[in-house]
Design a protein around this motif. Structure first.
Motif, PDB file in Angstrom:
ATOM      1  N   UNK A 109       0.827  -1.207   0.000  1.00 54.88           N
ATOM      2  CA  UNK A 109       0.000   0.000   0.000  1.00 54.88           C
ATOM      3  C   UNK A 109       0.862   1.258   0.000  1.00 54.88           C
ATOM      4  N   UNK A 110       2.021   1.214   0.640  1.00 58.79           N
ATOM      5  CA  UNK A 110       2.939   2.349   0.615  1.00 58.79           C
ATOM      6  C   UNK A 110       3.663   2.438  -0.722  1.00 58.79           C
ATOM      7  N   UNK A 111       4.112   1.305  -1.243  1.00 58.87           N
ATOM      8  CA  UNK A 111       4.872   1.286  -2.488  1.00 58.87           C
ATOM      9  C   UNK A 111       4.017   1.780  -3.649  1.00 58.87           C
ATOM     10  N   UNK A 112       2.790   1.247  -3.749  1.00 64.40           N
ATOM     11  CA  UNK A 112       1.916   1.600  -4.872  1.00 64.40           C
ATOM     12  C   UNK A 112       0.971   2.749  -4.540  1.00 64.40           C
ATOM     13  N   UNK A 113       1.489   3.725  -3.835  1.00 63.02           N
ATOM     14  CA  UNK A 113       0.790   5.002  -3.696  1.00 63.02           C
ATOM     15  C   UNK A 113       1.382   5.967  -4.716  1.00 63.02           C
ATOM     16  N   UNK A 114       0.709   7.092  -4.921  1.00 65.14           N
ATOM     17  CA  UNK A 114       1.188   8.057  -5.893  1.00 65.14           C
ATOM     18  C   UNK A 114       2.501   8.690  -5.431  1.00 65.14           C
ATOM     19  N   UNK A 115       3.321   9.115  -6.378  1.00 66.41           N
ATOM     20  CA  UNK A 115       4.613   9.717  -6.046  1.00 66.41           C
ATOM     21  C   UNK A 115       4.440  10.917  -5.128  1.00 66.41           C
ATOM     22  N   UNK A 116       3.364  11.669  -5.325  1.00 64.17           N
ATOM     23  CA  UNK A 116       3.127  12.842  -4.478  1.00 64.17           C
ATOM     24  C   UNK A 116       2.849  12.462  -3.029  1.00 64.17           C
ATOM     25  N   UNK A 117       2.491  11.195  -2.808  1.00 59.30           N
ATOM     26  CA  UNK A 117       2.262  10.699  -1.453  1.00 59.30           C
ATOM     27  C   UNK A 117       3.397   9.789  -0.980  1.00 59.30           C
ATOM     28  N   UNK A 118       4.521   9.808  -1.692  1.00 57.01           N
ATOM     29  CA  UNK A 118       5.695   9.053  -1.268  1.00 57.01           C
ATOM     30  C   UNK A 118       5.876   7.712  -1.944  1.00 57.01           C
ATOM     31  N   UNK A 119       4.981   7.330  -2.859  1.00 56.88           N
ATOM     32  CA  UNK A 119       5.096   6.048  -3.533  1.00 56.88           C
ATOM     33  C   UNK A 119       5.810   6.145  -4.866  1.00 56.88           C
ATOM     34  N   UNK A 120       5.541   5.175  -5.747  1.00 55.19           N
ATOM     35  CA  UNK A 120       6.288   5.102  -7.002  1.00 55.19           C
ATOM     36  C   UNK A 120       5.449   5.434  -8.233  1.00 55.19           C
TER      37      UNK A 120
ATOM     38  N   UNK B  58     -10.065   0.723  11.496  1.00 55.02           N
ATOM     39  CA  UNK B  58     -10.604  -0.523  12.062  1.00 55.02           C
ATOM     40  C   UNK B  58     -10.074  -1.726  11.286  1.00 55.02           C
ATOM     41  N   UNK B  59     -10.056  -1.632   9.963  1.00 55.79           N
ATOM     42  CA  UNK B  59      -9.558  -2.740   9.150  1.00 55.79           C
ATOM     43  C   UNK B  59      -8.054  -2.943   9.356  1.00 55.79           C
ATOM     44  N   UNK B  60      -7.313  -1.862   9.521  1.00 62.79           N
ATOM     45  CA  UNK B  60      -5.878  -1.982   9.801  1.00 62.79           C
ATOM     46  C   UNK B  60      -5.647  -2.718  11.119  1.00 62.79           C
ATOM     47  N   UNK B  61      -6.487  -2.447  12.117  1.00 65.22           N
ATOM     48  CA  UNK B  61      -6.364  -3.144  13.395  1.00 65.22           C
ATOM     49  C   UNK B  61      -6.595  -4.645  13.242  1.00 65.22           C
ATOM     50  N   UNK B  62      -7.368  -5.021  12.240  1.00 65.36           N
ATOM     51  CA  UNK B  62      -7.634  -6.435  11.990  1.00 65.36           C
ATOM     52  C   UNK B  62      -6.574  -7.086  11.110  1.00 65.36           C
ATOM     53  N   UNK B  63      -5.526  -6.317  10.789  1.00 59.01           N
ATOM     54  CA  UNK B  63      -4.397  -6.899  10.065  1.00 59.01           C
ATOM     55  C   UNK B  63      -4.355  -6.635   8.584  1.00 59.01           C
ATOM     56  N   UNK B  64      -5.275  -5.826   8.071  1.00 59.48           N
ATOM     57  CA  UNK B  64      -5.241  -5.540   6.643  1.00 59.48           C
ATOM     58  C   UNK B  64      -4.091  -4.585   6.321  1.00 59.48           C
ATOM     59  N   UNK B  65      -3.620  -4.669   5.069  1.00 60.91           N
ATOM     60  CA  UNK B  65      -2.459  -3.887   4.662  1.00 60.91           C
ATOM     61  C   UNK B  65      -2.914  -2.475   4.297  1.00 60.91           C
ATOM     62  N   UNK B  66      -2.618  -1.538   5.177  1.00 61.24           N
ATOM     63  CA  UNK B  66      -2.964  -0.126   4.985  1.00 61.24           C
ATOM     64  C   UNK B  66      -1.665   0.670   5.044  1.00 61.24           C
ATOM     65  N   UNK B  67      -1.551   1.674   4.192  1.00 62.19           N
ATOM     66  CA  UNK B  67      -0.329   2.471   4.166  1.00 62.19           C
ATOM     67  C   UNK B  67      -0.135   3.219   5.479  1.00 62.19           C
ATOM     68  N   UNK B  68       1.100   3.631   5.712  1.00 55.66           N
ATOM     69  CA  UNK B  68       1.396   4.353   6.954  1.00 55.66           C
ATOM     70  C   UNK B  68       0.643   5.675   7.024  1.00 55.66           C
ATOM     71  N   UNK B  69       0.340   6.249   5.879  1.00 53.18           N
ATOM     72  CA  UNK B  69      -0.427   7.501   5.858  1.00 53.18           C
ATOM     73  C   UNK B  69      -1.905   7.270   6.122  1.00 53.18           C
TER      74      UNK B  69
END
Length: 456
Positions: A269-280, A319-330
């Motif tokens: 989720x971090x890698x495949x974010x937009x470049x303006x948000x720190x991804x590629x 809530x979904x991140x707390x359940x272990x889903x892959x959510x970006x740090x942002x």
């Protein structure tokens, strides 16, 4: 609770023909349908007919049910339950079956077999992505005109990813990127400082300090890529599969070489974010491939598929991140993924969908949104034969590239139209192969490609 009607007529058996019947994919399908009551092979086609018989016997098919046939009369004379084993795909024209599974991997032969099936009123499950990359749009149009189904096969990454994307789209999720993992993981052992990819191992001790993504995502990914530079991570098959996905979804490559980030699953989720948000990513709506980086004790992605979406409501996704889903740090992106593809073990679902429900993987007809093309890796002189071979169906001397069709030159040559042709003129290193560079392309594939180009 309503019970099952014991007097109901059971559904009719589904008989399939299979080309490339001696191959690895075919084995998984033949092994699986041996366990299923409704699905039965009717015709098995492979240049190695005797080897196909031996494979079926090894899997547990009754030897008396297998008949090597060399002519149409022999094929039509088979009794119910017997399986025709043929080396000539032309014999499919008079064979008795419901759906063809095309798995030769040969662009010209596979397209011819699929067209024969369609013209004689049979559904086609297309496993040969090489065929699909050149002739898929043309074959799909022919199938619609004939009233039969043409579809990628569930169990291979293109169909799995198309279905996964459609699921996200129906849910109204804002899709930023879709893709799959490369064929083989990069397995790093911190105790030795070595990284293994299938049967290759290299020293990469610097990966020990690169296991965390860090604040500068592109910089970390670049350092990881340098660390594993001794391994060949990309493959023509990956580009081909993403081309099929692009044509069935409308999403296109972000860069022609694909990004191929070396990434851990939890980072997607971090890698495949937009470049303006720190991804590629340079923009949303991309198809791509990543190389899985994992430790020996961690589970594999197993050639699975992913969709990266913008999250929307922060409370829901927290809530979904707390359940272990892959959510970006942002918190702005999330990755939804299926960590497997089971090849022919799952493909029976496509056969049954085609025959029972006349349903393809997607209800949208494919169109040329991307072109799988090729750039010369080195200077290629006139007269060079562009041979195709190897497990990944590379074209020797040519690097695959995936072009956004809207931006591609009108005369760009599809990679698997160029395969097995002779160059009519010199092609310099780095140049894109053009149609006029090919001295002897297959007439039938060229016609299919010209049909495809009418969409652009």
């Amino acid at each position: 609770m309503q019970g099952t009607d014991a007097t109901a007529t059971p559904p009719a058996p589904v008989r399939y023909a299979l080309t490339g019947a001696r191959g690895g994919f075919a084995r998984t399908l033949l092994a699986q349908t041996l366990r299923m009551d409704r699905l039965h092979p009717s015709v098995l086609c492979d240049l190695d007919a005797e080897g196909t018989v031996a494979l079926c016997a090894e899997l547990g098919y009754a030897p008396d049910d297998l008949r090597v046939c060399t002519g149409p009369d022999e094929v039509s004379a088979l009794a119910d339950g017997q399986i025709a084993v043929i080396a000539d795909a032309g014999l499919l024209a008079g064979a008795d079956y419901d759906v063809l599974v095309e798995a030769t991997g040969s662009p010209e032969a596979g397209a011819a077999a699929a067209r024969t099936a369609i013209e004689t009123g049979h559904h086609v499950v297309m496993v040969s992505k090489e065929v699909d990359s050149v002739a898929g749009v043309s074959l799909a149009d022919a199938a619609r005109a004939r009233g039969v189904v043409y579809t990628p096969g569930i169990g291979d990454q293109p169909a799995n990813l198309i279905e996964w994307y459609d699921r996200a789209r129906v849910l109204g999720l804002d899709v930023v990127a879709i893709g799959k993992s490369g064929e083989y993981d990069l397995v790093f052992d911190p105790s030795t400082g070595r990284v293994r990819q299938l049967d290759q191992e290299i020293d990469a001790p610097e990966l020990a300090d690169l296991l965390a993504l860090g604040e500068d995502v592109p910089a970390t990914l670049a350092a990881r890529a340098r660390a594993v530079d001794g391994l060949q991570r990309s493959a023509a098959a990956d580009y081909c599969e993403m081309g099929v996905v692009a044509n069935n979804t409308g999403l296109v490559p972000d860069v022609e070489a694909l990004h191929y980030p070396v990434a851990r699953v939890a980072e997607l989720a971090d890698v495949y974010s937009l470049a303006e948000d720190g991804g590629i990513l340079g923009g949303p709506g991309a198809v791509d491939v990543f190389s899985v980086l994992r430790l020996p004790e961690e589970a594999s992605f197993a050639g699975g598929v992913f969709v990266v979406v913008r999250t929307g409501d922060p409370v829901s996704w927290d809530l979904l991140a707390q359940k272990g889903h892959v959510v970006s740090r942002s918190g702005r992106y999330a990755c939804l993924y299926l960590p497997y593809h089971l090849m022919g073990v799952e493909t029976p679902l496509s056969l049954l969908d085609a025959v029972d429900h006349r349903r393809a993987v997607t209800s949208r007809p494919p169109a040329p949104h991307a072109i799988l093309a090729g750039r010369a890796k080195e200077d290629l002189p006139r007269g060079t034969r562009l041979d195709m071979g190897g497990h990944h169906h590379d074209v020797r001397g040519v690097a695959p590239v995936l072009l956004d069709a809207a931006q591609a030159p009108a005369d760009a040559a599809p990679l698997y139209l160029a395969a097995h042709t002779t160059l009519a003129r010199d092609v310099a290193a780095g140049e894109l192969l053009r149609l006029d560079d090919l001295a002897d392309p297959s007439a039938s594939l060229l016609d299919a490609w010209r049909h495809t180009r009418t969409y652009l």
